[in-house]
Design a protein around this motif. Structure first.
Motif, PDB file in Angstrom:
ATOM      1  N   SER A  84     -26.815   4.794 -21.050  1.00  0.00           N
ATOM      2  CA  SER A  84     -27.173   4.957 -22.396  1.00  0.00           C
ATOM      3  C   SER A  84     -26.545   4.192 -23.364  1.00  0.00           C
ATOM      4  CB  SER A  84     -26.476   6.368 -22.809  1.00  0.00           C
ATOM      5  OG  SER A  84     -26.725   6.800 -23.965  1.00  0.00           O
ATOM      6  N   ALA A  85     -27.676   3.941 -24.479  1.00  0.00           N
ATOM      7  CA  ALA A  85     -27.152   3.095 -25.717  1.00  0.00           C
ATOM      8  C   ALA A  85     -26.126   3.656 -26.520  1.00  0.00           C
ATOM      9  CB  ALA A  85     -28.453   2.736 -26.275  1.00  0.00           C
ATOM     10  N   PHE A  86     -25.688   4.777 -26.278  1.00  0.00           N
ATOM     11  CA  PHE A  86     -24.730   5.310 -26.892  1.00  0.00           C
ATOM     12  C   PHE A  86     -23.269   5.901 -26.154  1.00  0.00           C
ATOM     13  CE2 PHE A  86     -28.140   5.754 -29.789  1.00  0.00           C
ATOM     14  CZ  PHE A  86     -27.715   5.841 -31.073  1.00  0.00           C
ATOM     15  N   PRO A  87     -22.179   5.843 -26.651  1.00  0.00           N
ATOM     16  CA  PRO A  87     -21.247   6.163 -25.827  1.00  0.00           C
ATOM     17  C   PRO A  87     -21.131   7.920 -25.779  1.00  0.00           C
ATOM     18  CG  PRO A  87     -20.435   5.720 -28.063  1.00  0.00           C
ATOM     19  CD  PRO A  87     -21.802   5.469 -28.021  1.00  0.00           C
ATOM     20  N   ALA A  88     -20.333   8.153 -24.604  1.00  0.00           N
ATOM     21  CA  ALA A  88     -20.344   9.823 -24.435  1.00  0.00           C
ATOM     22  C   ALA A  88     -19.688  10.452 -25.356  1.00  0.00           C
ATOM     23  CB  ALA A  88     -19.525   9.767 -22.987  1.00  0.00           C
ATOM     24  N   GLU A  89     -18.886   9.963 -26.170  1.00  0.00           N
ATOM     25  CA  GLU A  89     -18.256  10.830 -27.239  1.00  0.00           C
ATOM     26  C   GLU A  89     -19.206  11.178 -28.321  1.00  0.00           C
ATOM     27  OE1 GLU A  89     -16.717   6.656 -27.991  1.00  0.00           O
ATOM     28  OE2 GLU A  89     -17.138   7.850 -26.323  1.00  0.00           O
ATOM     29  N   VAL A  90     -20.345  10.334 -28.528  1.00  0.00           N
ATOM     30  CA  VAL A  90     -21.279  11.111 -29.305  1.00  0.00           C
ATOM     31  C   VAL A  90     -21.917  12.516 -29.192  1.00  0.00           C
ATOM     32  CG1 VAL A  90     -23.811  10.732 -29.940  1.00  0.00           C
ATOM     33  CG2 VAL A  90     -22.340   8.899 -29.813  1.00  0.00           C
ATOM     34  N   THR A  91     -21.755  12.932 -27.725  1.00  0.00           N
ATOM     35  CA  THR A  91     -22.308  14.387 -27.584  1.00  0.00           C
ATOM     36  C   THR A  91     -21.169  15.245 -28.312  1.00  0.00           C
ATOM     37  OG1 THR A  91     -22.660  14.063 -25.210  1.00  0.00           O
ATOM     38  CG2 THR A  91     -22.158  16.126 -25.967  1.00  0.00           C
ATOM     39  N   THR A  92     -19.892  15.114 -28.413  1.00  0.00           N
ATOM     40  CA  THR A  92     -19.038  16.051 -29.217  1.00  0.00           C
ATOM     41  C   THR A  92     -19.156  15.807 -30.701  1.00  0.00           C
ATOM     42  OG1 THR A  92     -17.300  15.826 -27.494  1.00  0.00           O
ATOM     43  CG2 THR A  92     -16.559  16.537 -29.792  1.00  0.00           C
ATOM     44  N   GLN A  93     -19.585  14.506 -31.077  1.00  0.00           N
ATOM     45  CA  GLN A  93     -19.663  14.056 -32.686  1.00  0.00           C
ATOM     46  C   GLN A  93     -20.924  15.097 -33.178  1.00  0.00           C
ATOM     47  OE1 GLN A  93     -19.737   9.937 -32.147  1.00  0.00           O
ATOM     48  NE2 GLN A  93     -17.579   9.944 -32.105  1.00  0.00           N
ATOM     49  N   MET A  94     -22.157  15.100 -31.987  1.00  0.00           N
ATOM     50  CA  MET A  94     -23.218  15.804 -32.563  1.00  0.00           C
ATOM     51  C   MET A  94     -23.180  17.256 -32.502  1.00  0.00           C
ATOM     52  SD  MET A  94     -25.611  13.769 -33.725  1.00  0.00           S
ATOM     53  CE  MET A  94     -26.945  14.952 -33.603  1.00  0.00           C
ATOM     54  N   VAL A  95     -22.619  17.840 -31.907  1.00  0.00           N
ATOM     55  CA  VAL A  95     -22.177  19.238 -31.785  1.00  0.00           C
ATOM     56  C   VAL A  95     -21.612  19.549 -33.008  1.00  0.00           C
ATOM     57  CG1 VAL A  95     -20.626  21.011 -30.716  1.00  0.00           C
ATOM     58  CG2 VAL A  95     -21.970  19.594 -29.159  1.00  0.00           C
ATOM     59  N   ALA A  96     -20.463  18.751 -33.437  1.00  0.00           N
ATOM     60  CA  ALA A  96     -19.952  18.780 -34.969  1.00  0.00           C
ATOM     61  C   ALA A  96     -21.064  18.977 -35.829  1.00  0.00           C
ATOM     62  CB  ALA A  96     -18.697  17.867 -35.170  1.00  0.00           C
ATOM     63  N   ASN A  97     -21.861  17.639 -35.824  1.00  0.00           N
ATOM     64  CA  ASN A  97     -22.795  17.876 -36.930  1.00  0.00           C
ATOM     65  C   ASN A  97     -23.740  18.770 -36.980  1.00  0.00           C
ATOM     66  OD1 ASN A  97     -24.498  16.062 -38.546  1.00  0.00           O
ATOM     67  ND2 ASN A  97     -25.789  15.427 -36.999  1.00  0.00           N
ATOM     68  N   PHE A  98     -24.382  19.433 -35.805  1.00  0.00           N
ATOM     69  CA  PHE A  98     -25.140  20.665 -35.654  1.00  0.00           C
ATOM     70  C   PHE A  98     -24.365  21.838 -36.455  1.00  0.00           C
ATOM     71  CE2 PHE A  98     -26.609  19.330 -31.157  1.00  0.00           C
ATOM     72  CZ  PHE A  98     -27.499  18.544 -31.547  1.00  0.00           C
ATOM     73  N   ARG A  99     -23.170  21.794 -36.162  1.00  0.00           N
ATOM     74  CA  ARG A  99     -22.299  23.017 -36.803  1.00  0.00           C
ATOM     75  C   ARG A  99     -22.255  22.756 -38.404  1.00  0.00           C
ATOM     76  NH1 ARG A  99     -18.098  23.640 -31.887  1.00  0.00           N
ATOM     77  NH2 ARG A  99     -19.185  25.310 -30.797  1.00  0.00           N
ATOM     78  N   ARG A 100     -22.097  21.400 -38.600  1.00  0.00           N
ATOM     79  CA  ARG A 100     -22.229  21.244 -40.228  1.00  0.00           C
ATOM     80  C   ARG A 100     -23.621  21.377 -40.665  1.00  0.00           C
ATOM     81  NH1 ARG A 100     -18.746  17.044 -38.712  1.00  0.00           N
ATOM     82  NH2 ARG A 100     -20.718  15.533 -38.704  1.00  0.00           N
ATOM     83  N   GLY A 101     -24.571  21.446 -40.017  1.00  0.00           N
ATOM     84  CA  GLY A 101     -25.917  21.634 -40.549  1.00  0.00           C
ATOM     85  C   GLY A 101     -26.666  20.240 -40.790  1.00  0.00           C
ATOM     86  N   GLY A 102     -26.066  19.097 -40.054  1.00  0.00           N
ATOM     87  CA  GLY A 102     -26.754  18.000 -40.670  1.00  0.00           C
ATOM     88  C   GLY A 102     -27.766  17.092 -39.673  1.00  0.00           C
ATOM     89  N   ALA A 103     -27.940  18.071 -38.757  1.00  0.00           N
ATOM     90  CA  ALA A 103     -29.031  17.482 -37.739  1.00  0.00           C
ATOM     91  C   ALA A 103     -30.643  17.960 -37.998  1.00  0.00           C
ATOM     92  CB  ALA A 103     -28.771  17.912 -36.435  1.00  0.00           C
ATOM     93  N   ALA A 104     -31.687  17.153 -37.448  1.00  0.00           N
ATOM     94  CA  ALA A 104     -32.783  17.532 -37.652  1.00  0.00           C
ATOM     95  C   ALA A 104     -33.149  19.077 -37.051  1.00  0.00           C
ATOM     96  CB  ALA A 104     -33.690  16.750 -36.629  1.00  0.00           C
ATOM     97  N   ILE A 105     -32.510  19.478 -36.187  1.00  0.00           N
ATOM     98  CA  ILE A 105     -32.816  20.845 -35.737  1.00  0.00           C
ATOM     99  C   ILE A 105     -32.329  21.888 -36.624  1.00  0.00           C
ATOM    100  CG2 ILE A 105     -30.561  20.993 -34.364  1.00  0.00           C
ATOM    101  CD1 ILE A 105     -34.184  22.876 -33.733  1.00  0.00           C
TER     102      ILE A 105
END
Length: 342
Positions: A84-105
């Motif tokens: 992957s072009a991104f490190p594995a810790e991005v998964t956890t970081q994106m979960v936090a982003n989902f919960r803050r309401g900051g993602a496309a979804i």
């Protein structure tokens, strides 16, 4: 449903007893469609979408009041292979982003008034690297499947599934190659944006996993256990549970499709309750949809995951239902129909 799956045999028994759609509701829906103020067939796939929803919702005029989006997140040991072009810790970081309401979804869920639930699956404990061992034990795979099945809401007009997991296009490529045949090059794509030597490495990694597990992965559930990941197992569980409850599902991209391929490999009618929301720019997705007999509603070059393509296609479903439910009939509008106009 009644209880959790205790073993793979429980799942096989459930898959052998999948319910069929109602036949009466689509028939009534077709009858109504024939009386609406338009030429027959003039709304194209909007009409077939309504008939599909009518059959699975078991109502002649479908509803889209209770729409639920489930996003499952997990980590993969195979990321240690540099896929992957991104490190594995991005998964956890994106979960936090989902919960803050900051993602496309988050924006798409809000736009369509859909309930959004984020379900992380043991992020602190990645699966094993499938190039050296099975990704999961049977107990771990069952836990993820049960988590997905248990997440399907009691009241649901339509379900959308999404995922987040660095490395999961590698996992999806390995799983689809095992289930549907072909070589790694047929299924591996850029994922998060890898190319050149990195893409060649990703292909090599999938080839290595396929060689290691070989005939042991011929069984679809064994393929899921050995080459899959927790979020794919959870989405498989949610797809199966939705089918058991007669809940229609709008599929997202390549990773969700790979989870669906497990169900379709166990039962050729397993995905009959599903519509493909879109075709991803990930090269293997178009091939996968063709193998599954699914025709995508949209082709927008998207490859984000997280149910974003399916959520975008929600607008098509809402248009279909709105026209079917709201249009006047020829009699109501005082318009001469085709037969009267001869």
């Amino acid at each position: 449903m009644d209880s959790e799956f205790k073993n793979f045999d429980d799942i096989r028994k459930a898959v052998a007893r999948l319910p069929s759609p109602d036949s009466a509701a689509p028939s009534v829906a077709r009858g109504r469609d024939a009386t609406l103020t338009k030429p027959t067939g003039s709304l194209g796939r909007l009409e077939s979408v309504v008939f599909h929803l009518a059959g699975w919702q078991r109502r002649a005029i479908p509803k889209l009041d209770a729409i639920h989006i489930l996003i499952f997140a997990a980590n993969h040991g195979v990321t240690a292979q540099g896929v992957s072009a991104f490190p594995a810790e991005v998964t956890t970081q994106m979960v936090a982003n989902f919960r803050r309401g900051g993602a496309a979804i988050n924006q798409l869920a809000r736009l369509h008034d859909a309930a959004l639930t984020i379900i992380p699956l043991e992020l602190e404990r990645p699966t094993a690297d499938f190039t050296s061992a099975p990704a999961m034990s049977e107990a771990e795979c069952l836990a993820a499947i049960n988590a997905g099945a248990g997440a399907v809401p009691e009241s649901c007009d339509l379900l959308l599934l999404g995922e987040m997991g660095i490395g999961n296009t590698t996992v999806a490529a390995a799983l689809t190659a095992s289930l549907l045949g072909g070589n790694a090059k047929d299924w591996v794509g850029p994922g998060t944006g890898v190319g050149g030597a990195a893409l060649a490495n990703k292909i090599r990694v999938v080839e290595q996993g396929l060689r290691l597990h070989g005939d042991s992965a011929r069984d679809p559930l064994e393929a899921l256990r050995r080459l899959g990941g927790r979020e794919l197992a959870a989405m498989f569980g949610a797809l199966l549970e939705a089918r058991r409850r007669s809940v229609p599902v709008l599929l997202d991209g390549f990773v969700v499709g790979a989870a669906g391929a497990v169900l379709a490999s166990l039962n050729a009618t397993g995905l009959d309750h599903c519509l493909a929301g879109h075709v991803s720019a990930e090269p293997g997705h178009r091939r996968l949809l063709e193998a599954l007999g699914q025709s995508p509603l949209l082709d927008l070059g998207m490859r984000l995951g997280e149910a974003s393509g399916a959520a975008t296609a929600l607008g098509v479903l809402r248009a279909a239902v709105a026209c079917h439910a709201g249009m006047a009939t020829f009699a109501e509008a005082g318009v001469s129909d085709r037969d009267q106009g001869r």
